[in-house]
Write a protein that holds these residues in place. Structure first.
Motif, PDB file in Angstrom:
ATOM      1  N   VAL A   8       5.753   3.808   5.930  1.00  0.00           N
ATOM      2  CA  VAL A   8       6.393   4.344   4.728  1.00  0.00           C
ATOM      3  C   VAL A   8       5.783   3.689   3.497  1.00  0.00           C
ATOM      4  O   VAL A   8       5.476   2.491   3.502  1.00  0.00           O
ATOM      5  CB  VAL A   8       7.910   4.089   4.760  1.00  0.00           C
ATOM      6  CG1 VAL A   8       8.565   4.637   3.503  1.00  0.00           C
ATOM      7  CG2 VAL A   8       8.531   4.736   6.002  1.00  0.00           C
ATOM      8  N   ALA A   9       5.605   4.476   2.477  1.00  0.00           N
ATOM      9  CA  ALA A   9       5.019   3.966   1.240  1.00  0.00           C
ATOM     10  C   ALA A   9       5.829   4.438   0.049  1.00  0.00           C
ATOM     11  O   ALA A   9       6.555   5.436   0.118  1.00  0.00           O
ATOM     12  CB  ALA A   9       3.576   4.435   1.100  1.00  0.00           C
ATOM     13  N   TRP A  10       5.668   3.720  -1.043  1.00  0.00           N
ATOM     14  CA  TRP A  10       6.200   4.131  -2.336  1.00  0.00           C
ATOM     15  C   TRP A  10       5.029   4.410  -3.269  1.00  0.00           C
ATOM     16  O   TRP A  10       4.076   3.626  -3.336  1.00  0.00           O
ATOM     17  CB  TRP A  10       7.071   3.038  -2.938  1.00  0.00           C
ATOM     18  CG  TRP A  10       8.393   2.860  -2.265  1.00  0.00           C
ATOM     19  CD1 TRP A  10       8.705   1.979  -1.273  1.00  0.00           C
ATOM     20  CD2 TRP A  10       9.598   3.585  -2.539  1.00  0.00           C
ATOM     21  NE1 TRP A  10      10.020   2.107  -0.908  1.00  0.00           N
ATOM     22  CE2 TRP A  10      10.593   3.088  -1.668  1.00  0.00           C
ATOM     23  CE3 TRP A  10       9.951   4.600  -3.439  1.00  0.00           C
ATOM     24  CZ2 TRP A  10      11.910   3.580  -1.667  1.00  0.00           C
ATOM     25  CZ3 TRP A  10      11.243   5.081  -3.434  1.00  0.00           C
ATOM     26  CH2 TRP A  10      12.203   4.576  -2.555  1.00  0.00           C
TER      27      TRP A  10
ATOM     28  N   CYS B 159       9.064   8.108  -2.249  1.00  0.00           N
ATOM     29  CA  CYS B 159       8.734   7.520  -0.961  1.00  0.00           C
ATOM     30  C   CYS B 159       8.051   8.574  -0.099  1.00  0.00           C
ATOM     31  O   CYS B 159       8.295   9.772  -0.254  1.00  0.00           O
ATOM     32  CB  CYS B 159       9.956   6.936  -0.268  1.00  0.00           C
ATOM     33  SG  CYS B 159      11.289   8.087   0.109  1.00  0.00           S
ATOM     34  N   ALA B 160       7.187   8.097   0.768  1.00  0.00           N
ATOM     35  CA  ALA B 160       6.406   8.978   1.619  1.00  0.00           C
ATOM     36  C   ALA B 160       6.276   8.330   2.992  1.00  0.00           C
ATOM     37  O   ALA B 160       6.324   7.103   3.113  1.00  0.00           O
ATOM     38  CB  ALA B 160       5.029   9.223   1.009  1.00  0.00           C
ATOM     39  N   ALA B 161       6.082   9.146   4.007  1.00  0.00           N
ATOM     40  CA  ALA B 161       6.029   8.620   5.364  1.00  0.00           C
ATOM     41  C   ALA B 161       5.000   9.364   6.204  1.00  0.00           C
ATOM     42  O   ALA B 161       4.646  10.512   5.910  1.00  0.00           O
ATOM     43  CB  ALA B 161       7.405   8.718   6.028  1.00  0.00           C
ATOM     44  N   ARG B 162       4.537   8.696   7.236  1.00  0.00           N
ATOM     45  CA  ARG B 162       3.676   9.326   8.220  1.00  0.00           C
ATOM     46  C   ARG B 162       3.878   8.619   9.555  1.00  0.00           C
ATOM     47  O   ARG B 162       4.110   7.407   9.608  1.00  0.00           O
ATOM     48  CB  ARG B 162       2.206   9.256   7.809  1.00  0.00           C
ATOM     49  CG  ARG B 162       1.598   7.861   7.843  1.00  0.00           C
ATOM     50  CD  ARG B 162       0.097   7.914   7.628  1.00  0.00           C
ATOM     51  NE  ARG B 162      -0.524   6.593   7.703  1.00  0.00           N
ATOM     52  CZ  ARG B 162      -1.808   6.372   7.538  1.00  0.00           C
ATOM     53  NH1 ARG B 162      -2.618   7.389   7.292  1.00  0.00           N
ATOM     54  NH2 ARG B 162      -2.305   5.151   7.618  1.00  0.00           N
TER      55      ARG B 162
ATOM     56  N   ILE C 239       4.589  -0.124   3.961  1.00  0.00           N
ATOM     57  CA  ILE C 239       4.982  -0.972   5.084  1.00  0.00           C
ATOM     58  C   ILE C 239       4.680  -0.227   6.370  1.00  0.00           C
ATOM     59  O   ILE C 239       4.984   0.957   6.499  1.00  0.00           O
ATOM     60  CB  ILE C 239       6.459  -1.383   4.982  1.00  0.00           C
ATOM     61  CG1 ILE C 239       6.812  -2.407   6.052  1.00  0.00           C
ATOM     62  CG2 ILE C 239       7.393  -0.186   5.032  1.00  0.00           C
ATOM     63  CD1 ILE C 239       8.146  -3.119   5.796  1.00  0.00           C
ATOM     64  N   SER C 240       4.062  -0.931   7.294  1.00  0.00           N
ATOM     65  CA  SER C 240       3.669  -0.310   8.553  1.00  0.00           C
ATOM     66  C   SER C 240       4.826  -0.328   9.548  1.00  0.00           C
ATOM     67  O   SER C 240       5.880  -0.922   9.293  1.00  0.00           O
ATOM     68  CB  SER C 240       2.472  -1.052   9.143  1.00  0.00           C
ATOM     69  OG  SER C 240       2.901  -2.310   9.649  1.00  0.00           O
ATOM     70  N   ARG C 241       4.607   0.277  10.693  1.00  0.00           N
ATOM     71  CA  ARG C 241       5.630   0.258  11.737  1.00  0.00           C
ATOM     72  C   ARG C 241       5.845  -1.137  12.283  1.00  0.00           C
ATOM     73  O   ARG C 241       6.903  -1.437  12.834  1.00  0.00           O
ATOM     74  CB  ARG C 241       5.264   1.229  12.858  1.00  0.00           C
ATOM     75  CG  ARG C 241       3.912   1.001  13.472  1.00  0.00           C
ATOM     76  CD  ARG C 241       3.598   2.051  14.528  1.00  0.00           C
ATOM     77  NE  ARG C 241       4.376   1.858  15.730  1.00  0.00           N
ATOM     78  CZ  ARG C 241       4.326   2.652  16.796  1.00  0.00           C
ATOM     79  NH1 ARG C 241       3.542   3.733  16.765  1.00  0.00           N
ATOM     80  NH2 ARG C 241       5.040   2.405  17.866  1.00  0.00           N
ATOM     81  N   SER C 242       4.856  -2.006  12.132  1.00  0.00           N
ATOM     82  CA  SER C 242       4.993  -3.398  12.564  1.00  0.00           C
ATOM     83  C   SER C 242       5.399  -4.310  11.404  1.00  0.00           C
ATOM     84  O   SER C 242       5.377  -5.535  11.540  1.00  0.00           O
ATOM     85  CB  SER C 242       3.681  -3.898  13.169  1.00  0.00           C
ATOM     86  OG  SER C 242       2.646  -3.825  12.206  1.00  0.00           O
TER      87      SER C 242
END
Length: 125
Positions: free
Chosen positions: A33-35, A94-97, A50-53
């Protein structure tokens, strides 16, 4: 995937504000997820990711002032913004992948598939 950003506000320079990005998706822990933000008259720019980890990356302009974090149980990512400046005034998105563990954090808008509606942050001098 639906993302709901919240935490908009009008604050003074030096104040703090926390933005939230709540996701309606299964397996949220698999998503980075990013801003991003778009200031009046400017292009959209990367703020933090921020990554999944839970590794993180920040734009130089916010390093040391902003902190991104995640709560997978709540399917939410937070952006804690401290020492706000008038130049932080913008609509924040916010954005996600969905990612795999070895995928590097993306800092470009095209790196993300899903976007929230944006929330306005205004910092007065």
């Amino acid at each position: 995937v639906q993302l709901q950003a919240s935490g908009r506000g009008l604050v003074q320079a030096g104040d703090s504000l926390r933005l939230s990005c709540a996701a309606s998706v299964t397996s949220f822990s698999r998503y980075a997820v990013a801003w991003f933000r778009r200031a009046p008259g400017k292009e959209r720019e990367f703020v933090a990711a921020i990554s999944r980890s839970s590794s993180t990356d920040y734009a130089e302009s916010v390093k040391g002032r902003f902190t991104i974090s995640r709560d997978n149980a709540k399917k939410t990512v937070f952006l804690q913004m401290n020492s706000l400046k008038p130049e932080d005034t913008a609509v924040y998105y916010c954005a996600a992948r969905s990612t795999i563990l070895t995928m590097p954090l993306g800092t470009a808008p095209d790196d993300y598939n899903y976007w929230g509606q944006g929330t306005l942050v205004t910092v007065s001098s």
